[in-house]
Design a protein around this motif. Structure first.
Motif, PDB file in Angstrom:
ATOM      1  N   GLY A  27       0.828  -1.210   0.000  1.00 42.68           N
ATOM      2  CA  GLY A  27       0.000   0.000   0.000  1.00 42.68           C
ATOM      3  C   GLY A  27       0.857   1.253   0.000  1.00 42.68           C
ATOM      4  O   GLY A  27       0.355   2.373  -0.112  1.00 42.68           O
ATOM      5  N   GLY A  28       2.161   1.068   0.153  1.00 42.27           N
ATOM      6  CA  GLY A  28       3.088   2.197   0.208  1.00 42.27           C
ATOM      7  C   GLY A  28       3.756   2.444  -1.133  1.00 42.27           C
ATOM      8  O   GLY A  28       3.343   1.911  -2.181  1.00 42.27           O
ATOM      9  N   PHE A  29       4.788   3.235  -1.083  1.00 45.46           N
ATOM     10  CA  PHE A  29       5.448   3.755  -2.293  1.00 45.46           C
ATOM     11  C   PHE A  29       6.158   2.666  -3.101  1.00 45.46           C
ATOM     12  O   PHE A  29       5.779   2.347  -4.236  1.00 45.46           O
ATOM     13  N   ASP A  50      -0.665  -5.052   3.113  1.00 45.10           N
ATOM     14  CA  ASP A  50      -0.320  -3.831   3.856  1.00 45.10           C
ATOM     15  C   ASP A  50      -1.299  -3.706   5.017  1.00 45.10           C
ATOM     16  O   ASP A  50      -2.420  -4.220   4.949  1.00 45.10           O
ATOM     17  N   LYS A  51      -0.871  -2.993   6.060  1.00 40.90           N
ATOM     18  CA  LYS A  51      -1.806  -2.837   7.189  1.00 40.90           C
ATOM     19  C   LYS A  51      -2.770  -1.678   6.985  1.00 40.90           C
ATOM     20  O   LYS A  51      -3.778  -1.569   7.662  1.00 40.90           O
ATOM     21  N   ASP A  70      -1.907  -6.666   9.510  1.00 45.68           N
ATOM     22  CA  ASP A  70      -0.805  -6.118  10.303  1.00 45.68           C
ATOM     23  C   ASP A  70       0.265  -7.208  10.449  1.00 45.68           C
ATOM     24  O   ASP A  70       0.074  -8.204  11.144  1.00 45.68           O
ATOM     25  N   LEU A  71       1.383  -6.998   9.793  1.00 47.94           N
ATOM     26  CA  LEU A  71       2.416  -8.041   9.738  1.00 47.94           C
ATOM     27  C   LEU A  71       3.338  -8.042  10.949  1.00 47.94           C
ATOM     28  O   LEU A  71       4.297  -8.810  10.985  1.00 47.94           O
ATOM     29  N   LEU A  90       8.633  -5.177   1.838  1.00 43.92           N
ATOM     30  CA  LEU A  90       8.790  -3.713   1.743  1.00 43.92           C
ATOM     31  C   LEU A  90       7.995  -3.021   2.847  1.00 43.92           C
ATOM     32  O   LEU A  90       7.789  -1.811   2.796  1.00 43.92           O
ATOM     33  N   ALA A  91       7.527  -3.778   3.828  1.00 45.34           N
ATOM     34  CA  ALA A  91       6.709  -3.176   4.892  1.00 45.34           C
ATOM     35  C   ALA A  91       7.589  -2.677   6.028  1.00 45.34           C
ATOM     36  O   ALA A  91       8.452  -3.401   6.522  1.00 45.34           O
ATOM     37  N   ALA A  92       7.379  -1.437   6.422  1.00 44.75           N
ATOM     38  CA  ALA A  92       8.092  -0.872   7.576  1.00 44.75           C
ATOM     39  C   ALA A  92       7.391   0.415   7.974  1.00 44.75           C
ATOM     40  O   ALA A  92       6.756   1.062   7.141  1.00 44.75           O
ATOM     41  N   MET A  94       8.069   3.795   8.483  1.00 48.65           N
ATOM     42  CA  MET A  94       9.230   4.650   8.186  1.00 48.65           C
ATOM     43  C   MET A  94       8.829   5.939   7.501  1.00 48.65           C
ATOM     44  O   MET A  94       7.679   6.158   7.191  1.00 48.65           O
ATOM     45  N   SER A 134      18.459  -0.273   4.273  1.00 42.02           N
ATOM     46  CA  SER A 134      18.611   1.161   4.019  1.00 42.02           C
ATOM     47  C   SER A 134      20.055   1.608   4.189  1.00 42.02           C
ATOM     48  O   SER A 134      20.821   1.019   4.959  1.00 42.02           O
ATOM     49  N   PHE A 192      18.714   0.469   0.202  1.00 46.04           N
ATOM     50  CA  PHE A 192      18.232   1.564  -0.641  1.00 46.04           C
ATOM     51  C   PHE A 192      18.824   2.889  -0.157  1.00 46.04           C
ATOM     52  O   PHE A 192      18.874   3.161   1.041  1.00 46.04           O
ATOM     53  N   THR A 201       5.185   9.281  -0.698  1.00 46.74           N
ATOM     54  CA  THR A 201       4.558  10.190   0.274  1.00 46.74           C
ATOM     55  C   THR A 201       5.071  11.614   0.022  1.00 46.74           C
ATOM     56  O   THR A 201       6.285  11.827  -0.073  1.00 46.74           O
ATOM     57  N   LYS A 208      10.104  12.524   2.233  1.00 46.01           N
ATOM     58  CA  LYS A 208      11.548  12.753   2.182  1.00 46.01           C
ATOM     59  C   LYS A 208      11.830  14.025   1.388  1.00 46.01           C
ATOM     60  O   LYS A 208      10.919  14.613   0.809  1.00 46.01           O
TER      61      LYS A 208
HETATM   62  P1  NAD Z   1       6.128   3.514   2.631  1.00 41.06           P
HETATM   63  O1  NAD Z   1       5.924   4.099   3.986  1.00 41.06           O
HETATM   64  O2  NAD Z   1       5.545   4.240   1.463  1.00 41.06           O
HETATM   65  O3  NAD Z   1       5.610   2.013   2.593  1.00 41.06           O
HETATM   66  C1  NAD Z   1       5.742   1.142   3.668  1.00 41.06           C
HETATM   67  C2  NAD Z   1       4.411   0.448   3.860  1.00 41.06           C
HETATM   68  O4  NAD Z   1       4.538  -0.500   4.930  1.00 41.06           O
HETATM   69  C3  NAD Z   1       3.277   1.402   4.265  1.00 41.06           C
HETATM   70  O5  NAD Z   1       2.243   1.374   3.312  1.00 41.06           O
HETATM   71  C4  NAD Z   1       2.823   0.888   5.607  1.00 41.06           C
HETATM   72  O6  NAD Z   1       1.419   0.971   5.819  1.00 41.06           O
HETATM   73  C5  NAD Z   1       3.286  -0.560   5.575  1.00 41.06           C
HETATM   74  N1  NAD Z   1       3.408  -1.110   6.918  1.00 41.06           N
HETATM   75  C6  NAD Z   1       3.966  -0.521   8.013  1.00 41.06           C
HETATM   76  N2  NAD Z   1       3.829  -1.322   9.078  1.00 41.06           N
HETATM   77  C7  NAD Z   1       3.171  -2.436   8.652  1.00 41.06           C
HETATM   78  C8  NAD Z   1       2.721  -3.607   9.308  1.00 41.06           C
HETATM   79  N3  NAD Z   1       2.895  -3.787  10.613  1.00 41.06           N
HETATM   80  N4  NAD Z   1       2.075  -4.529   8.574  1.00 41.06           N
HETATM   81  C9  NAD Z   1       1.855  -4.344   7.247  1.00 41.06           C
HETATM   82  N5  NAD Z   1       2.254  -3.251   6.589  1.00 41.06           N
HETATM   83  C10 NAD Z   1       2.909  -2.307   7.284  1.00 41.06           C
HETATM   84  O7  NAD Z   1       7.712   3.336   2.464  1.00 41.06           O
HETATM   85  P2  NAD Z   1       8.573   2.988   1.179  1.00 41.06           P
HETATM   86  O8  NAD Z   1       9.311   4.204   0.801  1.00 41.06           O
HETATM   87  O9  NAD Z   1       7.717   2.315   0.168  1.00 41.06           O
HETATM   88  O10 NAD Z   1       9.611   1.960   1.798  1.00 41.06           O
HETATM   89  C11 NAD Z   1       9.529   0.560   1.561  1.00 41.06           C
HETATM   90  C12 NAD Z   1      10.691  -0.135   2.234  1.00 41.06           C
HETATM   91  O11 NAD Z   1      11.921   0.399   1.741  1.00 41.06           O
HETATM   92  C13 NAD Z   1      10.756   0.035   3.755  1.00 41.06           C
HETATM   93  O12 NAD Z   1      11.289  -1.121   4.344  1.00 41.06           O
HETATM   94  C14 NAD Z   1      11.745   1.162   3.935  1.00 41.06           C
HETATM   95  O13 NAD Z   1      12.355   1.159   5.203  1.00 41.06           O
HETATM   96  C15 NAD Z   1      12.729   0.850   2.819  1.00 41.06           C
HETATM   97  N6  NAD Z   1      13.502   2.026   2.409  1.00 41.06           N
HETATM   98  C16 NAD Z   1      12.901   3.054   1.748  1.00 41.06           C
HETATM   99  C17 NAD Z   1      13.660   4.164   1.377  1.00 41.06           C
HETATM  100  C18 NAD Z   1      13.049   5.315   0.650  1.00 41.06           C
HETATM  101  O14 NAD Z   1      13.774   6.287   0.372  1.00 41.06           O
HETATM  102  N7  NAD Z   1      11.775   5.285   0.295  1.00 41.06           N
HETATM  103  C19 NAD Z   1      15.016   4.205   1.677  1.00 41.06           C
HETATM  104  C20 NAD Z   1      15.595   3.147   2.368  1.00 41.06           C
HETATM  105  C21 NAD Z   1      14.831   2.040   2.709  1.00 41.06           C
END
Ligand code: NAD
Ligand code: GDD
Length: 349
Positions: A27-29, A50-51, A70-71, A90-92, A94, A134, A192, A201, A208
């Motif tokens: 559901g994220g980026f 995604d949660k 919720d993972l 890719l869930a975190a 963050m 990261s 990454f 976002t 960011k």
């Molecule tokens: P994002 O926040 O857009 O997506 C992360 C998704 O994880 C969110 O949609 C969130 O709802 C979901 N999530 C969080 N907790 C959860 C849970 N308990 N159960 C299920 N889903 C859950 O972030 P992103 O930019 O897409 O990042 C994806 C991954 O890449 C992450 O692990 C992040 O740490 C890593 N990362 C991203 C970047 C960046 O610049 N975007 C840089 C380094 C690492």
């Protein structure tokens, strides 16, 4: 490599279009863009997890099984990976510096996601497991100067990562390495470096720098007050990776046996200062803004770049979308979202 992960690698059967791919954080980026990438590539069975409630997902691809789970709860991880051939985690919890400096506990708690997901993947007989680490896993002592040398993979040790978020990433990397070394699960770890692009976002506190600066420029133009507040003194440096390079890189890394349990940089090596970033966005928008600097805002490290020697050697490729090119697409996407929101519309596609 700080631990011994040598094992005999048995070849996998070729991946088929009907093999089930599970993508978490979908559901994220990055997760959302990865789902779209694999659909375009012809994979017919994708489970996106995604949660967040479904209406809040950034991308919803037709023909994909979307699960809201919720993972951080083990039982949900078991459900998420049922029947999976490959799992992409890719869930975190963050965000950019504004989020990770303020919510260290939330960031650390993401360790539960990877801990339960990798165990569930192993129990379910998953063939390959990807973890999104990261650049925040790197030793911050090496990033104290805007002209700091680019980070190579061995620079994570001796360990002194970013508080909270960076420690979670480093520990989850170790899980991936030991699941391979001890249990034979083929794991893949990409570090990454700051990723940007459409469907990222762009407001709300987790954004960011690239998206934040685009939004601030759009807001300034809209207000008719051509001023911008930049966090820090603007001399901090970063490299920014366009999302298309990121999803392609994930695919390449996940399917390269040489990279099993071996962390690798996935980032651009085009280093810019935050002032340079603002200038690029000004150029795209066709404006010049008066710059104000907030020295009390979250800043993170002074300089960070990706040393791409290893990825070029192993994959013969590195992320190379020029920043100006990627930013142009991102700026116009954010402008569209901004205008739609102002008119009370919600744009997803
Ligand atoms: P994002 O926040 O857009 O997506 C992360 C998704 O994880 C969110 O949609 C969130 O709802 C979901 N999530 C969080 N907790 C959860 C849970 N308990 N159960 C299920 N889903 C859950 O972030 P992103 O930019 O897409 O990042 C994806 C991954 O890449 C992450 O692990 C992040 O740490 C890593 N990362 C991203 C970047 C960046 O610049 N975007 C840089 C380094 C690492
Ligand atoms: N977010 C943001 N918003 N940052 C700004 C702004 C603004 O309005 N103005 C200036 N900056 C500066 C920050 O102070 C920081 O020095 C730099 O831009 C980069 O900030 P971010 O993009 O928020 O984060 P980062 O590069 O320090 O870390 C990001 O990338 C890591 C991977 O390289 C984060 O997203 C981490 O979560 C990620 O792991």
């Amino acid at each position: 490599m700080i631990i011994d992960t040598k094992r005999v690698v048995e070849p996998d059967p070729p991946l088929q279009p009907d093999d089930l791919l599970v993508i978490t954080g979908a559901g994220g980026f990055i997760g959302g863009n990865l789902v779209r990438y694999f659909r375009k590539k012809g994979f017919r069975r994708i489970r996106a997890v995604d949660k967040k409630p479904l209406p809040q997902w950034y991308i919803r691809e037709p023909g994909v099984e979307n699960l809201c789970l919720d993972l951080s709860i083990e039982e949900n991880c078991r459900r998420a990976v049922e029947g999976a051939v490959e799992v992409y985690n890719l869930a975190a919890d963050m965000g950019g510096m504004g989020f990770i400096e303020r919510y260290r506990v939330e960031c650390l708690r993401s360790i539960l996601i990877n801990t339960h997901l990798i165990e569930s993947a192993w129990r379910a007989g998953v063939r390959r497991y990807f973890f999104s680490s990261s650049a925040c896993a790197y030793n911050i002592q090496l990033q104290q100067d805007p002209n700091a040398r680019a980070l190579k993979e061995s620079d994570a040790y001796p360990a002194w990562p970013e508080r909270g978020y960076g420690w979670e990433k480093l520990m989850s990397e170790i899980f991936c390495q030991e699941y391979w070394a001890e249990r034979g699960l083929k794991t893949f770890i990409a570090r990454f470096h700051n990723v940007y692009g459409p469907y990222g976002t762009w407001d709300g506190g987790r954004e960011k720098a690239p998206a934040a600066i685009c939004r601030k420029v759009i807001e300034a133009i809209d207000r008719g007050d051509l001023r911008i507040t930049i966090w820090g003194d603007g001399r901090q440096t970063r490299s920014f990776m366009y999302i298309d390079d990121c999803v392609y890189g994930i695919d390449r890394i996940m399917h390269c046996d040489e990279l099993i349990a071996t962390p690798i940089n996935l980032g651009s090596s085009e280093l810019v200062s935050i002032n340079d970033l603002v200038s690029l966005v000004e150029k795209i928008a066709g404006v010049t803004l008066k710059r104000e600097y907030d020295l009390n805002a979250p800043r993170g490290v002074a300089g960070r770049n990706s040393d791409n020697t290893f990825i070029k050697k192993v994959l013969g490729w590195e992320p190379s979308t020029p920043l100006e090119q990627g930013l142009r697409v991102t700026y116009h996407w954010i402008k569209e979202q901004y205008e739609a929101r102002k008119q009370g519309r919600h744009v997803v596609e």
